[in-house]
Scaffold this active site. Structure first.
Site, mmCIF file in Angstrom:
data_model
loop_
_atom_site.group_PDB
_atom_site.id
_atom_site.type_symbol
_atom_site.label_atom_id
_atom_site.label_comp_id
_atom_site.label_asym_id
_atom_site.label_seq_id
_atom_site.Cartn_x
_atom_site.Cartn_y
_atom_site.Cartn_z
ATOM 1 N N HIS A 239 5.385 -3.281 5.155
ATOM 2 C CA HIS A 239 4.649 -4.605 5.154
ATOM 3 C C HIS A 239 4.087 -4.844 3.904
ATOM 4 O O HIS A 239 3.808 -3.828 3.022
ATOM 5 C CB HIS A 239 3.393 -4.733 6.460
ATOM 6 C CG HIS A 239 2.689 -3.310 6.343
ATOM 7 N ND1 HIS A 239 2.868 -2.375 6.524
ATOM 8 C CD2 HIS A 239 1.309 -3.546 5.807
ATOM 9 C CE1 HIS A 239 1.856 -1.263 6.299
ATOM 10 N NE2 HIS A 239 1.099 -2.199 5.854
ATOM 11 N N HIS B 113 1.060 -7.033 1.730
ATOM 12 C CA HIS B 113 -0.041 -7.698 1.888
ATOM 13 C C HIS B 113 -0.267 -8.890 1.122
ATOM 14 O O HIS B 113 0.212 -8.629 -0.072
ATOM 15 C CB HIS B 113 -1.682 -6.820 1.629
ATOM 16 C CG HIS B 113 -1.659 -5.679 2.421
ATOM 17 N ND1 HIS B 113 -2.582 -5.570 3.551
ATOM 18 C CD2 HIS B 113 -0.906 -4.398 2.339
ATOM 19 C CE1 HIS B 113 -2.277 -4.399 4.195
ATOM 20 N NE2 HIS B 113 -1.309 -3.874 3.463
ATOM 21 N N PRO C 90 0.465 3.867 3.173
ATOM 22 C CA PRO C 90 0.187 2.714 4.011
ATOM 23 C C PRO C 90 -0.792 3.322 5.257
ATOM 24 O O PRO C 90 -0.454 4.427 5.385
ATOM 25 C CB PRO C 90 1.529 2.168 4.321
ATOM 26 C CG PRO C 90 2.660 3.399 4.429
ATOM 27 C CD PRO C 90 1.725 4.035 3.252
ATOM 28 N N HIS D 50 0.846 -1.052 -0.153
ATOM 29 C CA HIS D 50 -0.002 0.153 0.085
ATOM 30 C C HIS D 50 1.035 1.241 -0.022
ATOM 31 O O HIS D 50 1.772 1.117 0.745
ATOM 32 C CB HIS D 50 -0.801 0.128 1.096
ATOM 33 C CG HIS D 50 -2.217 -0.685 0.938
ATOM 34 N ND1 HIS D 50 -3.063 -1.311 2.199
ATOM 35 C CD2 HIS D 50 -2.861 -1.346 -0.026
ATOM 36 C CE1 HIS D 50 -4.063 -2.103 1.745
ATOM 37 N NE2 HIS D 50 -3.939 -1.939 0.450
ATOM 38 N N TYR E 104 0.260 2.441 8.191
ATOM 39 C CA TYR E 104 1.092 2.628 9.220
ATOM 40 C C TYR E 104 2.654 2.358 8.468
ATOM 41 O O TYR E 104 2.708 1.674 7.596
ATOM 42 C CB TYR E 104 1.103 1.471 10.481
ATOM 43 C CG TYR E 104 1.117 -0.004 10.096
ATOM 44 C CD1 TYR E 104 2.206 -0.744 10.200
ATOM 45 C CD2 TYR E 104 -0.107 -0.377 9.637
ATOM 46 C CE1 TYR E 104 2.381 -1.940 9.847
ATOM 47 C CE2 TYR E 104 0.033 -1.810 9.477
ATOM 48 C CZ TYR E 104 1.200 -2.581 9.477
ATOM 49 O OH TYR E 104 1.156 -3.917 8.898
ATOM 50 N N TYR E 105 3.325 3.297 9.112
ATOM 51 C CA TYR E 105 4.647 3.262 8.211
ATOM 52 C C TYR E 105 5.852 2.439 9.053
ATOM 53 O O TYR E 105 6.727 3.072 9.507
ATOM 54 C CB TYR E 105 5.311 4.959 8.502
ATOM 55 C CG TYR E 105 4.204 5.967 7.702
ATOM 56 C CD1 TYR E 105 4.429 5.920 6.355
ATOM 57 C CD2 TYR E 105 3.109 6.506 8.354
ATOM 58 C CE1 TYR E 105 3.492 6.728 5.564
ATOM 59 C CE2 TYR E 105 2.400 7.224 7.504
ATOM 60 C CZ TYR E 105 2.320 7.211 6.251
ATOM 61 O OH TYR E 105 1.718 8.156 5.541
ATOM 62 N N HIS E 106 5.670 1.110 8.842
ATOM 63 C CA HIS E 106 6.526 0.174 8.925
ATOM 64 C C HIS E 106 6.243 -0.607 7.936
ATOM 65 O O HIS E 106 5.133 -1.341 7.730
ATOM 66 C CB HIS E 106 6.396 -0.435 10.430
ATOM 67 C CG HIS E 106 7.360 -1.386 10.851
ATOM 68 N ND1 HIS E 106 8.590 -1.175 11.785
ATOM 69 C CD2 HIS E 106 7.700 -2.742 10.031
ATOM 70 C CE1 HIS E 106 9.247 -2.289 11.888
ATOM 71 N NE2 HIS E 106 8.961 -3.154 10.947
#
Length: 225
Positions: free
Chosen positions: A165, A167, A159, A156, A161-163
């Site tokens: 990852h 999907h 995103p 994403h 959240y900014y860590h």
């Protein structure tokens, strides 16, 4: 967390008739994220990223990703982890009910906290991204019999959240807004772009939809003019 609910006593399904997602404590950010809102398309140039977006990410409260740290450090959700390595972990996403294979939804969380978003990816991260792709396919095949081509893997931007990852969903699953053009970048395409140009994520213009409740909305809207 999430709960399964049944609407009647007869013909109960093991996964429930409805799935109830619970966020506690629900912050103002959560309420804004899940509230109906109109969107605009923004064109995030490298200059706009450096002037507007990167300072926003850097000022992101650490408490917003505390739950990620707790998982990575082994304090929470350990029984749910499907794969773990020195580079990343893989576990079911809260969106999945753990039963319905057609809506399978996993998430890979990378341990390197310096990778905050798509923008931070460089050619040096290609081995990491390829390992994520390989291990996700292996887990899906060994646990659920999903064959090659049966998964859609994407990143994403922006995103939630900014860590960093990734999907991972069943290729037949349609998950609404989260798979819109612009927001969802296929992992295969990201790898291919980095192979063509190791620094492309830092230099390209990204076009995506942004909801009016997003913290960047006003600043990015103004930056378009």
């Amino acid at each position: 967390m999430w709960l399964a609910g049944w609407l009647s006593e007869s013909e109960k399904q093991p996964q429930g008739d409805v799935k109830i997602n619970i966020i506690r404590p629900a912050t103002e950010v959560h309420i804004k994220k899940y509230s109906p809102q109109s969107c605009i398309l923004v064109h995030e140039t490298p200059d706009i990223y450096r002037r507007v977006v990167e300072p926003y990410i850097s000022a992101f409260p650490p408490e917003r990703v505390k739950w990620v740290t707790e998982i990575l450090e082994g304090r929470k959700e350990q029984s749910k982890i499907l794969f773990s390595s020195p580079e990343f972990i893989m576990l079911p996403d809260l969106k999945w009910d753990l039963h319905t294979l057609s809506s399978l939804y996993l998430v890979v969380i990378v341990r390197d906290s310096t990778i905050r978003s798509l923008r931070d990816l460089r050619g040096s991260h290609i081995p990491l991204l390829k390992t994520i792709r390989r291990e996700a396919s292996a887990v899906a095949q060994s646990r659920w019999g999903i064959q090659q081509g049966g998964l859609r893997m994407f990143i994403h931007y922006q995103p939630s959240y900014y860590h960093f990852h990734v999907h991972i969903v069943n290729s037949n699953y349609e998950a609404g807004m989260g798979m819109n053009v612009g927001q969802a970048h296929l992992l295969d395409d990201v790898i291919s772009l980095l192979e063509l140009d190791p620094g492309i994520m830092d230099r390209r213009t990204l076009t995506y939809g942004l909801g009016e409740q997003h913290g960047l909305y006003q600043a990015l809207q103004a930056a378009q003019e």
